[in-house]
Structures are given as C-alpha cells and as structure tokens.
Write an enzyme that holds these catalytic residues in place. Sequence first.
Site, PDB file in Angstrom:
ATOM      1  N   CYS A  31       2.457   8.138   2.456  1.00 43.28           N
ATOM      2  CA  CYS A  31       1.101   7.616   2.606  1.00 43.28           C
ATOM      3  C   CYS A  31       1.128   6.121   2.323  1.00 43.28           C
ATOM      4  O   CYS A  31       1.419   5.705   1.199  1.00 43.28           O
ATOM      5  CB  CYS A  31       0.134   8.306   1.655  1.00 43.28           C
ATOM      6  SG  CYS A  31      -1.535   7.566   1.701  1.00 43.28           S
ATOM      7  N   HIS A  87      -5.084  10.041  -3.873  1.00 44.52           N
ATOM      8  CA  HIS A  87      -4.856  10.470  -2.494  1.00 44.52           C
ATOM      9  C   HIS A  87      -5.694  11.679  -2.093  1.00 44.52           C
ATOM     10  O   HIS A  87      -6.121  11.792  -0.934  1.00 44.52           O
ATOM     11  CB  HIS A  87      -3.369  10.792  -2.316  1.00 44.52           C
ATOM     12  CG  HIS A  87      -2.996  11.253  -0.940  1.00 44.52           C
ATOM     13  ND1 HIS A  87      -2.729  10.372   0.084  1.00 44.52           N
ATOM     14  CD2 HIS A  87      -2.848  12.510  -0.425  1.00 44.52           C
ATOM     15  CE1 HIS A  87      -2.436  11.058   1.185  1.00 44.52           C
ATOM     16  NE2 HIS A  87      -2.495  12.349   0.906  1.00 44.52           N
ATOM     17  N   ASN A 128     -14.657   6.659   8.874  1.00 43.85           N
ATOM     18  CA  ASN A 128     -14.470   7.915   9.598  1.00 43.85           C
ATOM     19  C   ASN A 128     -13.885   8.941   8.638  1.00 43.85           C
ATOM     20  O   ASN A 128     -12.998   8.610   7.846  1.00 43.85           O
ATOM     21  CB  ASN A 128     -13.531   7.729  10.781  1.00 43.85           C
ATOM     22  CG  ASN A 128     -14.096   6.780  11.811  1.00 43.85           C
ATOM     23  OD1 ASN A 128     -15.276   6.843  12.140  1.00 43.85           O
ATOM     24  ND2 ASN A 128     -13.273   5.875  12.320  1.00 43.85           N
ATOM     25  N   HIS A 141     -10.469   6.155   2.806  1.00 43.15           N
ATOM     26  CA  HIS A 141     -10.510   4.757   3.204  1.00 43.15           C
ATOM     27  C   HIS A 141     -11.604   4.525   4.238  1.00 43.15           C
ATOM     28  O   HIS A 141     -12.027   5.442   4.942  1.00 43.15           O
ATOM     29  CB  HIS A 141      -9.161   4.306   3.786  1.00 43.15           C
ATOM     30  CG  HIS A 141      -8.841   4.912   5.124  1.00 43.15           C
ATOM     31  ND1 HIS A 141      -8.399   6.205   5.279  1.00 43.15           N
ATOM     32  CD2 HIS A 141      -8.910   4.380   6.383  1.00 43.15           C
ATOM     33  CE1 HIS A 141      -8.204   6.458   6.558  1.00 43.15           C
ATOM     34  NE2 HIS A 141      -8.517   5.369   7.258  1.00 43.15           N
ATOM     35  N   GLN A 143     -13.072   1.062   6.958  1.00 47.55           N
ATOM     36  CA  GLN A 143     -12.525  -0.031   7.756  1.00 47.55           C
ATOM     37  C   GLN A 143     -13.585  -1.103   7.969  1.00 47.55           C
ATOM     38  O   GLN A 143     -14.780  -0.873   7.734  1.00 47.55           O
ATOM     39  CB  GLN A 143     -12.054   0.475   9.118  1.00 47.55           C
ATOM     40  CG  GLN A 143     -10.952   1.512   9.073  1.00 47.55           C
ATOM     41  CD  GLN A 143     -10.490   1.915  10.459  1.00 47.55           C
ATOM     42  OE1 GLN A 143      -9.982   1.105  11.226  1.00 47.55           O
ATOM     43  NE2 GLN A 143     -10.694   3.178  10.800  1.00 47.55           N
TER      44      GLN A 143
END
Length: 330
Positions: A31, A87, A128, A141, A143
């Site tokens: 990752c 994570h 997303n 995450h 963007q």
Amino acid sequence: MRELRYNPLTGQWVMVSAVRKKRPWRPKDYCPFCPGSEETGYGWEVLILPNRFPMLSFDAPRPENAGFYKKARAIGQCSVIVETPEHDLKDLDWLTHEQMAKVVKLWKNVTEELKKNPKVAYLAIFRNKGEEIGVSLIHPHGQLYALPFIPLKARLKLENSRNYYNRHGECLFCRILEEELKGERLIYENGSFAVFMPFFASWPFEIHIYPKRHVQWLTQLEENEVEDLAEAIRVATGTLNEVLGRDMPYSMMVLQAPFKGNYEFYHLHIEFYPILRDNGKIKYAAGIEMGTWEFTYDGVPEENAEKLREACKKVLGRLGAKGGCPEAVE
C-alpha cells in the site's frame, strides 16, 4: 501525452492522460499510502501527496495544433489526500473527531495555497469510496484537482445562482437551506451546518451539507465551523453506512466558488452521491441519465430521507455528535 480537449457541443474540457492507464488496481501486498512507504514516511496524521498518475501538471507540455478542434495544456495539480495512517478504517465516520478536523483543516489550507496560484481557476476536492465506484486503492483517501478552467456543472450552478440573486436579492443556496431546515428532508444539524437530502435529489440516498453562514470558500470558515463541519461529515458518512446495514459506496464533492472573480451569490456546500438504491442494488446512471444528463428517481425522496434520519439517530451515540436529528414531519 497529457492535454485538454475541448468539446464544442457541450462547452466542456476533457482531460486526456496516457499515464492513467498505468494505475495499480488494489494491490494485495503493498500500500503506497501506509506509513513507511517510499511516498509517505513516518510521523504524520494526514498527508497530501502528488498523484503519481495525474491528469494535470504545471509542467504539462504544449499540445500540437488540432486543426478544427481545440486543445490546451493540461495545466494544474492532481493530489492525493491520505486521511489517516490506519489502512483498515472503513470510512470517515471511523476517524476520530480530532482526525476528521485535521482533514478539514488540510482542505482549508490547500485551498488557501492554491487560491494564490494564477494558473488555477477552480479547485475540486473530492472523495471516492467503494469498489463499485472504481476505487483502485482501499487505504482511506481523497483527492484534489486544481483545474485551469471552471467545470460545466459549476458554471451551471453559478449561472442559476447569479440569476436568482439578481431577481430576488438573496442567495439561492441560503433559500434552499431555509426550505430544508423545515424538517421534511433534514437529517442532522449542529451549530454551523445542516445535513439533508435535497428536494431535487438524483441519487436514492443523496446527502448535501450546507454551512448555515453564507461563505464561498473553506478559507472563510472559523475554527468552530471547521469543528462542526468535521462532525457533520462524520455523521453523514456514518448515516450512509448505517441506512442499508452495509458500507455505502459513494462519491463526495466539496463545491467552492471559483478562484477568479466575485461570487457573493455563491455558497460553499458538499454533496454525496451514494450509488445503492437498496442492499445489493445499484442505481445505475444509464440511458436517460447518460444521454440527457436528466436523472430519474426510483421512489420517493421524503421516504428515503426518513430512512436516513432513523439511521442517523443510531450512529450519533457512537460518534459523540453534539447536534441532533429532527423528528419526522407529519
């Protein structure tokens, strides 16, 4: 090859980037967003990284002439916002309030930074979530795209809100907020923000978040409003993940005013587009939606708003939220 191509039929710019084909798809043994990777290092809580497969960059080459068609340099910035070192967190509602507030502060800071760049016309901060949406990396995450143009949907909202302001002398978004605070589709509110399903929802469980104060950019938010927005986002995502008893795939967009010009008639807001209409049933944007951009709504928005409100009540205790849900309107 990286360039912008203009669609003369719709007035839109299409971002073209050959490097996007190389994106990894859900790697199992690595990752890039976890602490200790080549890109992240250690000792951080929220992180902004350059997108390794960008649509835009400030050093984009000048494209060759296209004759009749129009091209432009793909000037801009594409970044990844890593929201937590952890994570396996499912969604933003599983962040602590303090961690979510740090994410909002990063949004605010990067908005302030990019507003100073004369090459940036519009900043799109988005998120997303879910395999059904097409998320290639599962580490939590978001963007951002710093665009050299104002997108079509933003231009339509600007035009309609400007026309309404000129006719009525008030902000269209403020009037929408006034209507939604009456309670029929209101899901949650705290001191600074309201969470609701809009009267004109396109997606079955669509959620909008509006600040109660009339502001155009995240940079205008006071400290208490940053805290309240963090809470509202955690409540919105917790509600979406509760309403069908499973994680909800969605796209989220932070919608601010463009950077160049005066937009006193515009209003900062956030929209969530969840793609499930029931458990295991996806609301597809199919023929009529793709061909005309006009949505159909399968059901009654007010009934789904009530489902969201009941789901919201179930998650408030876990989230420690200070605001509340209205009672159903008869």
